[in-house]
Design a protein around this motif. Structure first.
Motif, PDB file in Angstrom:
ATOM      1  N   LEU A  12       0.798  -1.231   0.000  1.00 19.54           N
ATOM      2  CA  LEU A  12       0.000   0.000   0.000  1.00 19.54           C
ATOM      3  C   LEU A  12       0.833   1.285   0.000  1.00 19.54           C
ATOM      4  CD1 LEU A  12      -2.980  -0.930   2.375  1.00 19.54           C
ATOM      5  CD2 LEU A  12      -3.085  -0.490  -0.096  1.00 19.54           C
ATOM      6  N   VAL A  18      -2.382   6.568  -1.341  1.00 17.68           N
ATOM      7  CA  VAL A  18      -1.950   6.453   0.056  1.00 17.68           C
ATOM      8  C   VAL A  18      -0.950   7.563   0.382  1.00 17.68           C
ATOM      9  CG1 VAL A  18      -0.867   4.969   1.784  1.00 17.68           C
ATOM     10  CG2 VAL A  18      -2.276   3.953  -0.030  1.00 17.68           C
ATOM     11  N   SER A  20       1.572   9.137   3.380  1.00 16.16           N
ATOM     12  CA  SER A  20       2.237   8.882   4.660  1.00 16.16           C
ATOM     13  C   SER A  20       2.330  10.194   5.425  1.00 16.16           C
ATOM     14  CB  SER A  20       3.633   8.300   4.437  1.00 16.16           C
ATOM     15  OG  SER A  20       3.558   7.017   3.860  1.00 16.16           O
ATOM     16  N   LEU A  96      -6.424   6.935   1.426  1.00 15.16           N
ATOM     17  CA  LEU A  96      -5.866   6.324   2.638  1.00 15.16           C
ATOM     18  C   LEU A  96      -4.711   7.156   3.171  1.00 15.16           C
ATOM     19  CD1 LEU A  96      -5.539   2.596   1.422  1.00 15.16           C
ATOM     20  CD2 LEU A  96      -7.529   3.665   2.525  1.00 15.16           C
ATOM     21  N   ARG A  98      -1.224   6.579   5.758  1.00 17.15           N
ATOM     22  CA  ARG A  98      -0.366   5.601   6.422  1.00 17.15           C
ATOM     23  C   ARG A  98       0.352   6.304   7.564  1.00 17.15           C
ATOM     24  NH1 ARG A  98       5.649   4.356   4.365  1.00 17.15           N
ATOM     25  NH2 ARG A  98       6.101   2.366   5.383  1.00 17.15           N
ATOM     26  N   PHE A 116      -3.012   1.758   8.300  1.00 19.69           N
ATOM     27  CA  PHE A 116      -3.583   2.254   7.048  1.00 19.69           C
ATOM     28  C   PHE A 116      -5.053   2.581   7.322  1.00 19.69           C
ATOM     29  CE2 PHE A 116      -0.023  -0.423   5.922  1.00 19.69           C
ATOM     30  CZ  PHE A 116       0.670   0.370   5.016  1.00 19.69           C
ATOM     31  N   VAL A 150      -5.417  -2.366   9.251  1.00 21.82           N
ATOM     32  CA  VAL A 150      -6.237  -1.655   8.278  1.00 21.82           C
ATOM     33  C   VAL A 150      -7.517  -1.219   8.975  1.00 21.82           C
ATOM     34  CG1 VAL A 150      -7.607  -1.880   6.173  1.00 21.82           C
ATOM     35  CG2 VAL A 150      -5.314  -2.885   6.282  1.00 21.82           C
TER      36      VAL A 150
END
Length: 540
Positions: A12, A18, A20, A96, A98, A116, A150
């Motif tokens: 991911l 995604v 971070s 998403l 992270r 996540f 998740v």
């Protein structure tokens, strides 16, 4: 399917959907969704306000898999592969974030957390933000292991569930936006890894205390407080017990989860505490009250007035209001370390099992090794009317007071028994009853509880006086005839005569309550195959 899903989750971070985020970035993005309190701290709110044990299923080998699943859990089991396929498809398209953090702060065991979280609803970033404040920064140099979780808070409510794969270090949370679910998802996996590494995972608070002795010298003890939610675990883990004489003090280490090793050390897990706020009062919980008054506190589901005043007594939003605070906010009662040192580096270890019973159990009992292991296995309290009115007064028992325990419960009890026996006088064990004595409860025709005689409650200052006496070694102990433990002849600062069952019951009534409790305990302990027989018969 779960192995395939885990390998997908590991990819991911490379996907375009995604992001971070660092802790500072989480704070910045979450802030618009909070309300500012009069202390300039932030208050947030979730839709789900408790952990969802009913919809949680553990998958894996016979060592860990959920035993005796309910019909709801059976449905989750049957649809597991279908659910993971649907989640995998969703994760490829949803926005998403992270977030990476680390459990513990030592050289040998530092589970590294990879969260996540879907931000399809952008305010759900709060969930990652508050959780992140309980742990320290992530480092690739830490020992590990790596944990993966998740979380999709917006998943359909009718499909709400938690899928736990401890042997894969994987947790999947669907349809739940409660911070505690993410927090315990990672800690539950870490507890299983700690068990595999030979440690005992404890749902307990820890600290060190320095107490003046009758000789004028001081002794430094480690303390571990076991307790189910609502029994006073955090209250007493974060209380100084009136140890205010010259040279006395305490160092608060942890309030929730620690990993106990054979040498008596207990590795800490968190840099911030996730505290229950119900009933907080400045006179009885001064350290916590002061810490929560700072601008660094983060609240969840706590009543906040139109003017921004926090009201801990108003439970309109439920009885599980929470706050995240850094340990440093409890200064001067904290140091830089979160680990309890080995017993050899202290004058001893004091282990307290906190229960909350309302009839004939002594307010404090000193336990031998067998009784202590039995208390560990019993992990007992009573259901309250606030929890489940129809079960009010019934015994609640959770091995180790740890609802997150995975694997053999008998193994846990035998480990603890061997630990106490091996350390001899260096480990002292006590059972603290933070409930009281004297209640008489009956049930009406509909099975509802009716209180005929109110309990005489033990106040926090009185329990603090008992713990102070234990630390100062000023209590003289005598045999208790009903349960075979030791009880104080007297305690400075606490009138234990107020809690003599003879003040509330006839001899026949008291004997009946005692016998019923003994019978319940024997039956419960007999249900653990492989548990040392000396433990099974230890409490009468």
């Amino acid at each position: 399917m779960e192995q395939h899903f885990l390998e997908f989750v590991k990819t991911l971070p490379d996907r375009e959907n995604v992001r971070s985020l660092s802790l500072a970035e989480l704070d910045q993005e979450a802030r618009p969704y909070g309300r500012i309190t009069s202390n300039q701290s932030l208050s947030y709110f979730s839709n789900v306000r408790n952990r969802n044990a009913r919809d949680t299923v553990v998958f894996g080998s016979d060592r860990v898999a959920t035993k005796k699943p309910t019909e709801r859990q059976k449905t989750i089991q049957e649809k597991k592969d279908q659910t993971l396929k649907a989640v995998e498809a969703y994760l490829q398209r949803a926005p998403l974030i992270r977030v990476q953090r680390t459990i513990g702060d030592n050289k040998s065991f530092n589970p590294k957390c990879n969260l996540f979280l879907s931000v399809q609803r952008s305010d759900n970033i709060r969930q990652a933000c508050l959780w992140s404040h309980t742990l320290r920064e992530y480092s690739s140099r830490d020992a590990g292991p790596e944990l993966y979780q998740v979380c999709i808070p917006e998943w359909p409510e009718e499909e709400r569930q938690v899928l736990v794969f401890p042997e894969l270090n994987l947790n999947v949370v669907l349809g739940i936006d409660y911070v505690g679910e993410v927090k315990m998802g990672f800690l539950r996996m870490a507890m299983w890894d700690a068990k595999e590494a030979g440690m005992l995972s404890l749902h307990a608070g820890s600290k060190t205390v320095t107490a003046r002795q009758a000789s004028g010298s001081t002794k430094r003890y480690g303390m571990i407080f076991f307790g189910l939610s609502g029994t006073g675990k955090t209250t007493h883990s974060c209380h100084n017990h009136g140890l205010n004489a010259r040279g006395e003090g305490m160092d608060i280490l942890q309030d929730d989860i620690v990993f106990l090793a054979n040498d008596g050390s207990a590795l800490g897990t968190e840099r911030g505490f996730y505290l229950k706020t119900e009933g907080l009062h400045p006179e009885t919980q001064a350290v916590v009250w002061k810490a929560l008054a700072g601008p660094e506190a983060l609240f969840e589901n706590v009543m906040l007035t139109d003017g921004g005043e926090v009201d801990y007594a108003d439970l309109s939003l439920g009885g599980n209001g929470r706050a995240v605070i850094p340990r440093e906010s409890m200064a001067p009662h904290v140091g830089p370390n979160i680990d309890l040192p080995p017993a050899s580096e202290l004058d001893g270890l004091i282990v307290a099992f906190i229960t909350r019973r309302m009839t004939v159990l002594p307010i404090v009992s000193k336990l031998n090794a067998e009784q202590a292991a039995a208390a560990f296995m019993l992990g007992e309290s009573v259901e309250t009317s606030a929890g489940d009115p129809r079960r009010a007064g019934e015994s609640v028992r959770v091995v180790g007071t740890n609802p997150f325990l995975l694997g053999s419960e008998s193994e846990e009890g035998n480990w603890f028994y061997d630990f106490v026996k091996r350390n001899g006088d260096r480990v002292q064990c006590y059972l603290l009853n933070t409930g009281g004595v004297g209640e008489i409860m009956e049930r009406d025709a509909q099975g509802r509880p009716v209180i005929k005689q109110k309990v005489s409650r033990i106040a926090i200052p009185e329990m603090a006086a008992i713990i102070r006496g234990i630390a100062r070694n000023t209590i003289e102990w005598q045999k208790e005839p009903q349960f075979g433990t030791l009880v104080p002849k007297q305690v400075e600062g606490a009138d234990l005569g107020k809690y003599d069952p003879a003040r509330f019951y006839t001899k026949e009534q008291a004997a009946d309550y005692v016998q019923r409790l003994k019978d319940e305990r024997r039956k419960y302990l007999a249900g653990f195959p492989g548990l040392n027989p000396a433990v099974v018969k230890a409490l009468g």
